[in-house]
Design a protein around this motif. Structure first.
Motif, PDB file in Angstrom:
ATOM      1  N   VAL A 186      -7.508   5.877  10.506  1.00  0.00           N
ATOM      2  CA  VAL A 186      -7.700   5.698   9.064  1.00  0.00           C
ATOM      3  C   VAL A 186      -6.667   4.716   8.512  1.00  0.00           C
ATOM      4  CG1 VAL A 186      -7.717   6.860   6.823  1.00  0.00           C
ATOM      5  CG2 VAL A 186      -8.681   8.001   8.828  1.00  0.00           C
ATOM      6  N   VAL A 187      -5.424   4.839   8.979  1.00  0.00           N
ATOM      7  CA  VAL A 187      -4.372   3.931   8.517  1.00  0.00           C
ATOM      8  C   VAL A 187      -4.631   2.519   9.019  1.00  0.00           C
ATOM      9  CG1 VAL A 187      -1.896   3.463   8.492  1.00  0.00           C
ATOM     10  CG2 VAL A 187      -2.703   5.824   8.425  1.00  0.00           C
ATOM     11  N   ALA A 235     -10.903  10.154  -4.935  1.00  0.00           N
ATOM     12  CA  ALA A 235     -11.209   9.028  -4.043  1.00  0.00           C
ATOM     13  C   ALA A 235     -12.467   8.301  -4.497  1.00  0.00           C
ATOM     14  CB  ALA A 235     -11.363   9.525  -2.612  1.00  0.00           C
ATOM     15  N   GLU A 236     -13.458   9.073  -4.913  1.00  0.00           N
ATOM     16  CA  GLU A 236     -14.699   8.464  -5.386  1.00  0.00           C
ATOM     17  C   GLU A 236     -14.487   7.738  -6.710  1.00  0.00           C
ATOM     18  OE1 GLU A 236     -17.602  11.543  -5.539  1.00  0.00           O
ATOM     19  OE2 GLU A 236     -17.817  11.684  -3.362  1.00  0.00           O
ATOM     20  N   LYS A 237     -13.730   8.350  -7.607  1.00  0.00           N
ATOM     21  CA  LYS A 237     -13.488   7.753  -8.915  1.00  0.00           C
ATOM     22  C   LYS A 237     -12.777   6.408  -8.799  1.00  0.00           C
ATOM     23  CE  LYS A 237     -10.989   8.435 -13.271  1.00  0.00           C
ATOM     24  NZ  LYS A 237     -10.189   9.388 -14.089  1.00  0.00           N
ATOM     25  N   HIS A 238     -11.765   6.356  -7.950  1.00  0.00           N
ATOM     26  CA  HIS A 238     -10.944   5.144  -7.845  1.00  0.00           C
ATOM     27  C   HIS A 238     -11.341   4.237  -6.676  1.00  0.00           C
ATOM     28  CE1 HIS A 238      -8.076   6.296 -10.970  1.00  0.00           C
ATOM     29  NE2 HIS A 238      -8.121   7.530 -10.496  1.00  0.00           N
ATOM     30  N   GLN A 239     -12.351   4.685  -5.916  1.00  0.00           N
ATOM     31  CA  GLN A 239     -12.802   3.886  -4.781  1.00  0.00           C
ATOM     32  C   GLN A 239     -11.646   3.581  -3.826  1.00  0.00           C
ATOM     33  OE1 GLN A 239     -16.353   2.854  -4.116  1.00  0.00           O
ATOM     34  NE2 GLN A 239     -16.191   4.723  -5.355  1.00  0.00           N
ATOM     35  N   VAL A 240     -10.924   4.640  -3.435  1.00  0.00           N
ATOM     36  CA  VAL A 240      -9.831   4.500  -2.474  1.00  0.00           C
ATOM     37  C   VAL A 240     -10.165   5.340  -1.243  1.00  0.00           C
ATOM     38  CG1 VAL A 240      -8.119   4.076  -4.278  1.00  0.00           C
ATOM     39  CG2 VAL A 240      -8.505   6.426  -3.472  1.00  0.00           C
ATOM     40  N   PRO A 241      -9.639   4.957  -0.082  1.00  0.00           N
ATOM     41  CA  PRO A 241      -9.894   5.747   1.126  1.00  0.00           C
ATOM     42  C   PRO A 241      -9.195   7.101   1.050  1.00  0.00           C
ATOM     43  CG  PRO A 241      -8.307   4.000   1.576  1.00  0.00           C
ATOM     44  CD  PRO A 241      -8.838   3.757   0.202  1.00  0.00           C
ATOM     45  N   LEU A 242      -9.789   8.087   1.716  1.00  0.00           N
ATOM     46  CA  LEU A 242      -9.273   9.458   1.707  1.00  0.00           C
ATOM     47  C   LEU A 242      -9.129   9.978   3.125  1.00  0.00           C
ATOM     48  CD1 LEU A 242      -8.637  12.220   0.323  1.00  0.00           C
ATOM     49  CD2 LEU A 242     -11.114  12.662   0.372  1.00  0.00           C
ATOM     50  N   TYR A 243      -7.951  10.533   3.417  1.00  0.00           N
ATOM     51  CA  TYR A 243      -7.774  11.331   4.628  1.00  0.00           C
ATOM     52  C   TYR A 243      -7.768  12.779   4.163  1.00  0.00           C
ATOM     53  CZ  TYR A 243      -6.026  12.983   9.105  1.00  0.00           C
ATOM     54  OH  TYR A 243      -5.894  13.620  10.323  1.00  0.00           O
ATOM     55  N   PRO A 244      -8.791  13.564   4.501  1.00  0.00           N
ATOM     56  CA  PRO A 244      -9.029  14.837   3.819  1.00  0.00           C
ATOM     57  C   PRO A 244      -7.925  15.888   3.906  1.00  0.00           C
ATOM     58  CG  PRO A 244     -11.002  14.108   4.965  1.00  0.00           C
ATOM     59  CD  PRO A 244      -9.893  13.213   5.412  1.00  0.00           C
ATOM     60  N   PHE A 245      -7.256  15.999   5.076  1.00  0.00           N
ATOM     61  CA  PHE A 245      -6.304  17.101   5.229  1.00  0.00           C
ATOM     62  C   PHE A 245      -5.134  16.651   6.092  1.00  0.00           C
ATOM     63  CE2 PHE A 245      -5.396  21.461   7.232  1.00  0.00           C
ATOM     64  CZ  PHE A 245      -4.500  21.796   6.218  1.00  0.00           C
ATOM     65  N   LEU A 289      -3.953   4.875  -0.150  1.00  0.00           N
ATOM     66  CA  LEU A 289      -4.642   5.749   0.796  1.00  0.00           C
ATOM     67  C   LEU A 289      -4.303   7.169   0.373  1.00  0.00           C
ATOM     68  CD1 LEU A 289      -6.112   6.657   3.342  1.00  0.00           C
ATOM     69  CD2 LEU A 289      -4.072   6.082   4.674  1.00  0.00           C
ATOM     70  N   LEU A 290      -5.284   7.881  -0.127  1.00  0.00           N
ATOM     71  CA  LEU A 290      -5.077   9.231  -0.645  1.00  0.00           C
ATOM     72  C   LEU A 290      -5.167  10.244   0.487  1.00  0.00           C
ATOM     73  CD1 LEU A 290      -4.666  10.944  -3.218  1.00  0.00           C
ATOM     74  CD2 LEU A 290      -7.165  11.027  -3.438  1.00  0.00           C
ATOM     75  N   VAL A 291      -4.207  11.151   0.511  1.00  0.00           N
ATOM     76  CA  VAL A 291      -4.152  12.183   1.555  1.00  0.00           C
ATOM     77  C   VAL A 291      -4.346  13.550   0.910  1.00  0.00           C
ATOM     78  CG1 VAL A 291      -2.763  13.238   3.366  1.00  0.00           C
ATOM     79  CG2 VAL A 291      -2.612  10.760   2.944  1.00  0.00           C
ATOM     80  N   GLY A 292      -5.317  14.293   1.404  1.00  0.00           N
ATOM     81  CA  GLY A 292      -5.645  15.579   0.818  1.00  0.00           C
ATOM     82  C   GLY A 292      -4.896  16.745   1.428  1.00  0.00           C
ATOM     83  N   MET A 293      -4.920  17.844   0.703  1.00  0.00           N
ATOM     84  CA  MET A 293      -4.374  19.118   1.162  1.00  0.00           C
ATOM     85  C   MET A 293      -5.399  20.202   0.885  1.00  0.00           C
ATOM     86  SD  MET A 293      -1.481  18.778   2.640  1.00  0.00           S
ATOM     87  CE  MET A 293      -1.144  20.540   2.715  1.00  0.00           C
ATOM     88  N   LEU A 294      -5.160  21.390   1.422  1.00  0.00           N
ATOM     89  CA  LEU A 294      -6.002  22.553   1.157  1.00  0.00           C
ATOM     90  C   LEU A 294      -5.157  23.646   0.531  1.00  0.00           C
ATOM     91  CD1 LEU A 294      -8.097  22.748   4.473  1.00  0.00           C
ATOM     92  CD2 LEU A 294      -8.805  21.812   2.263  1.00  0.00           C
ATOM     93  N   GLY A 349       0.819  -1.204   0.000  1.00  0.00           N
ATOM     94  CA  GLY A 349       0.000   0.000   0.000  1.00  0.00           C
ATOM     95  C   GLY A 349       0.854   1.256   0.000  1.00  0.00           C
ATOM     96  N   VAL A 350       0.304   2.316  -0.565  1.00  0.00           N
ATOM     97  CA  VAL A 350       0.985   3.609  -0.615  1.00  0.00           C
ATOM     98  C   VAL A 350       0.104   4.674   0.029  1.00  0.00           C
ATOM     99  CG1 VAL A 350       1.722   5.487  -2.149  1.00  0.00           C
ATOM    100  CG2 VAL A 350       2.407   3.137  -2.640  1.00  0.00           C
ATOM    101  N   ILE A 351       0.696   5.436   0.936  1.00  0.00           N
ATOM    102  CA  ILE A 351       0.044   6.623   1.487  1.00  0.00           C
ATOM    103  C   ILE A 351       0.477   7.782   0.599  1.00  0.00           C
ATOM    104  CG2 ILE A 351      -0.220   8.110   3.507  1.00  0.00           C
ATOM    105  CD1 ILE A 351       0.641   5.674   5.213  1.00  0.00           C
ATOM    106  N   LEU A 352      -0.426   8.240  -0.251  1.00  0.00           N
ATOM    107  CA  LEU A 352      -0.093   9.207  -1.308  1.00  0.00           C
ATOM    108  C   LEU A 352      -0.460  10.617  -0.872  1.00  0.00           C
ATOM    109  CD1 LEU A 352       0.795   9.910  -4.178  1.00  0.00           C
ATOM    110  CD2 LEU A 352      -1.475   9.218  -4.986  1.00  0.00           C
ATOM    111  N   GLU A 353       0.557  11.450  -0.669  1.00  0.00           N
ATOM    112  CA  GLU A 353       0.364  12.822  -0.186  1.00  0.00           C
ATOM    113  C   GLU A 353       1.135  13.768  -1.077  1.00  0.00           C
ATOM    114  OE1 GLU A 353       2.106  16.250   1.163  1.00  0.00           O
ATOM    115  OE2 GLU A 353       3.266  14.458   1.704  1.00  0.00           O
TER     116      GLU A 353
END
Length: 214
Positions: A202-203, A158-168, A132-137, A94-98
């Motif tokens: 989340v992780v 996240a919705e398109k690829h059906q992957v979990p999202l940590y928003p910020f 695991l997609l990690v968001g920024m603002l 798995g990759v935590i992508l930030e």
């Protein structure tokens, strides 16, 4: 047969039986923290970077996990896309992508950032690697239109690829000067600890989903 020889054979047989009966040690789940300076641990000791603190926290809760720090200070999504394949080795679960903060600071069109992230998520999934997609603002000084276009892309992906999202990623740190280094942008060691604490559930759920995939 001499007693010593018979005794030696007996001991060897016992050791062989024990080695067969003993369960093999579980291989740790291989994760990669892939991102920019926020992941890399800008101006922090190596042991205080986010992937290291996160791995320690997970292990303290009983998870067998090994997290590689693939953060590069100053990286944009274009840079991340260019180095993705060789930065994430085969065998990674798995990759935590930030990524994305530096795109916003440079005023890169959010549509380009979203396209780069889209390609990264697709590329990882095609290799059988969970994300695991990690968001920024976006910074407020970029204006409302830019912020709306930028901030919404993580949820769309996240919705398109059906992957979990940590928003910020900087949740709990961004407005606290005592949790940042002098530049007012990057977390200090205590700030990273807060980020790990907030993101840990989340992780943990992400790790659980990896086990369900196997």
């Amino acid at each position: 047969m001499p007693f010593k020889a018979a005794h030696g054979i007996f001991i060897a047989m016992v050791l062989m039986v024990l080695s067969v009966a003993r369960p093999a040690a579980a291989e740790p789940v291989a994760l990669v923290g892939f991102g920019d300076s926020l992941m890399a641990g800008y101006q922090l000791p190596a042991e205080d970077a986010f992937p290291v603190q996160l791995e320690k926290a997970l292990r303290e809760k009983g998870a067998e996990v090994a997290i590689t720090n693939a953060g590069v200070s100053g990286d944009t999504t274009s840079g991340g896309l260019a180095r993705l394949d060789w930065s994430v080795p085969d065998g990674t679960k798995g990759v935590i992508l930030e990524l994305g903060a530096n795109d916003a600071l440079r005023g890169i069109p959010p549509e380009q950032t979203e396209q780069n992230l889209d390609k990264m998520v697709s590329g990882l999934k095609s290799r059988g690697i969970a994300v695991l997609l990690v968001g920024m603002l976006a910074p407020p000084n970029m204006g409302g239109d830019y912020g709306e276009r930028f901030n919404g892309m993580y949820e769309r992906l996240a919705e398109k690829h059906q992957v979990p999202l940590y928003p910020f990623f900087l949740d709990g740190v961004v407005t606290h000067a005592d949790l940042q280094i002098e530049d007012g942008m990057h977390p200090n060691s205590k700030g990273v600890a807060v980020m790990v604490e907030r993101m840990l559930p989340v992780v943990e759920q992400f790790l659980k989903s990896l086990g369900e995939r196997d």
